[in-house]
Each structure stands twice: as C-alpha cells, then as structure tokens.
Scaffold this motif. Sequence first.
Motif, PDB file in Angstrom:
ATOM      1  N   GLY A 107     -11.112   2.551  33.554  1.00 33.36           N
ATOM      2  CA  GLY A 107     -10.465   1.404  34.626  1.00 33.36           C
ATOM      3  C   GLY A 107      -9.970   1.942  36.106  1.00 33.36           C
ATOM      4  O   GLY A 107      -9.548   2.665  35.888  1.00 33.36           O
ATOM      5  N   ARG A 108      -8.739   0.291  36.571  1.00 37.80           N
ATOM      6  CA  ARG A 108      -8.809   0.940  37.097  1.00 37.80           C
ATOM      7  C   ARG A 108      -7.151   2.154  37.114  1.00 37.80           C
ATOM      8  O   ARG A 108      -7.072   2.933  38.587  1.00 37.80           O
ATOM      9  CB  ARG A 108      -7.430  -0.171  37.761  1.00 37.80           C
ATOM     10  CG  ARG A 108      -8.702  -1.422  38.064  1.00 37.80           C
ATOM     11  CD  ARG A 108      -7.102  -2.851  38.914  1.00 37.80           C
ATOM     12  NE  ARG A 108      -8.004  -3.796  38.633  1.00 37.80           N
ATOM     13  CZ  ARG A 108      -8.349  -5.149  39.687  1.00 37.80           C
ATOM     14  NH1 ARG A 108      -6.087  -5.302  39.515  1.00 37.80           N
ATOM     15  NH2 ARG A 108      -8.809  -5.868  39.341  1.00 37.80           N
ATOM     16  N   VAL A 109      -6.771   2.439  36.593  1.00 39.65           N
ATOM     17  CA  VAL A 109      -5.565   3.405  36.133  1.00 39.65           C
ATOM     18  C   VAL A 109      -6.182   4.865  36.947  1.00 39.65           C
ATOM     19  O   VAL A 109      -5.985   5.385  37.595  1.00 39.65           O
ATOM     20  CB  VAL A 109      -4.771   3.239  35.102  1.00 39.65           C
ATOM     21  CG1 VAL A 109      -3.584   4.799  34.753  1.00 39.65           C
ATOM     22  CG2 VAL A 109      -4.075   1.699  34.887  1.00 39.65           C
ATOM     23  N   GLU A 110      -7.292   4.722  36.047  1.00 38.43           N
ATOM     24  CA  GLU A 110      -8.348   5.671  35.721  1.00 38.43           C
ATOM     25  C   GLU A 110      -8.573   6.157  37.350  1.00 38.43           C
ATOM     26  O   GLU A 110      -9.143   7.499  37.385  1.00 38.43           O
ATOM     27  CB  GLU A 110      -9.310   6.039  34.179  1.00 38.43           C
ATOM     28  CG  GLU A 110      -9.001   6.031  33.221  1.00 38.43           C
ATOM     29  CD  GLU A 110      -9.399   4.631  32.752  1.00 38.43           C
ATOM     30  OE1 GLU A 110      -9.422   4.410  31.542  1.00 38.43           O
ATOM     31  OE2 GLU A 110      -9.168   3.853  33.306  1.00 38.43           O
ATOM     32  N   VAL A 111      -9.566   5.524  38.035  1.00 35.64           N
ATOM     33  CA  VAL A 111      -9.830   5.092  39.246  1.00 35.64           C
ATOM     34  C   VAL A 111      -8.914   6.026  39.704  1.00 35.64           C
ATOM     35  O   VAL A 111      -8.574   6.855  40.451  1.00 35.64           O
ATOM     36  CB  VAL A 111     -10.183   4.203  39.791  1.00 35.64           C
ATOM     37  CG1 VAL A 111     -10.625   3.995  41.205  1.00 35.64           C
ATOM     38  CG2 VAL A 111     -12.039   4.097  38.897  1.00 35.64           C
ATOM     39  N   ALA A 112      -7.555   5.446  40.206  1.00 38.93           N
ATOM     40  CA  ALA A 112      -6.102   4.824  40.536  1.00 38.93           C
ATOM     41  C   ALA A 112      -5.977   6.840  40.433  1.00 38.93           C
ATOM     42  O   ALA A 112      -5.463   7.089  41.742  1.00 38.93           O
ATOM     43  CB  ALA A 112      -5.251   4.467  40.561  1.00 38.93           C
ATOM     44  N   VAL A 113      -6.189   6.850  39.799  1.00 36.04           N
ATOM     45  CA  VAL A 113      -5.521   8.163  38.941  1.00 36.04           C
ATOM     46  C   VAL A 113      -6.394   9.458  39.804  1.00 36.04           C
ATOM     47  O   VAL A 113      -5.939  10.418  40.599  1.00 36.04           O
ATOM     48  CB  VAL A 113      -5.376   8.773  37.551  1.00 36.04           C
ATOM     49  CG1 VAL A 113      -5.487  10.278  37.396  1.00 36.04           C
ATOM     50  CG2 VAL A 113      -4.482   8.152  36.877  1.00 36.04           C
TER      51      VAL A 113
END
Length: 139
Positions: A12-18
Amino acid sequence: MSDLDAPPSPPGRVEVAVQWQALAQGEVTREAVHAWARPWVEGEAALADFEDPLVVTALQYLHGFDLCQASGGPGVVWHGASGEGEWCHSLDAITGELTRWQEKCALYDADPQGWTQKVREQARAFIQAEEEERRRRPC
C-alpha cells in the motif's frame, strides 16, 4: 501454485512511502529499494490487481531510482552501481519526486474520478501532440 509460490500481495501507500523516505534519507541503498519493488514491476506480482494507481506509479519510480548512465556515453543506462557511471537520479531529485507523488496522492484522494479523467485527458493530449509532430516531420 501453492501459497508459498504465490506472488507477494501488492504493498500500500504506507509501505511504498516508507521505502521511498528511507531511500531519500540514505537509510537504504538504491539497489535494495529496486530489489524490493522488483516483484511488482518485473515479476508475476506485476500482474496483481492494484487498487491504487498511485502505488503502481511509486513502484515504477522506486524500481528505477538505481539507474546509472555511462559517463560521457549518452543513452547507455543500467540498474545498479557497477563501478563506473553516474546515478540518473540525484537524492534531491528522489526527494522531489516523493513530494510530487504525495501531492498527487492528495489530489487523487480528493477526487479519484476527476483525477483519473484529468490524467487520461493529459495522456490523450500528449499522444495527439506526438502524432501531429510526426505528421509534420519529413520522411
């Protein structure tokens, strides 16, 4: 295919952003981020049904941030630092792309249908301009 052989679920976006932030801050290598994104860009997981088009875009960026080009040799690029060459994307550029991606995420979240329509219109305009340019060029 067993569950062990199944492609990984899309992040998801959170994993990508991390991952993106860790790269921008120098906490992980470009090669590590490329390897993390690879299954969803090159492998069987690339066929996954992504619910969020901005995750797909982010994965493509992360996959390419390890591109190098030959010093003085135009058009020759490869993944990973194999000694000689320069990174195609500076850390400042990577940070800037993260900011732009986050801005696109906010626009998408505010109006997913409107965002999708706008992106399609931009793509059509780009293709139309390319076709017009091709017609104007002599053979």
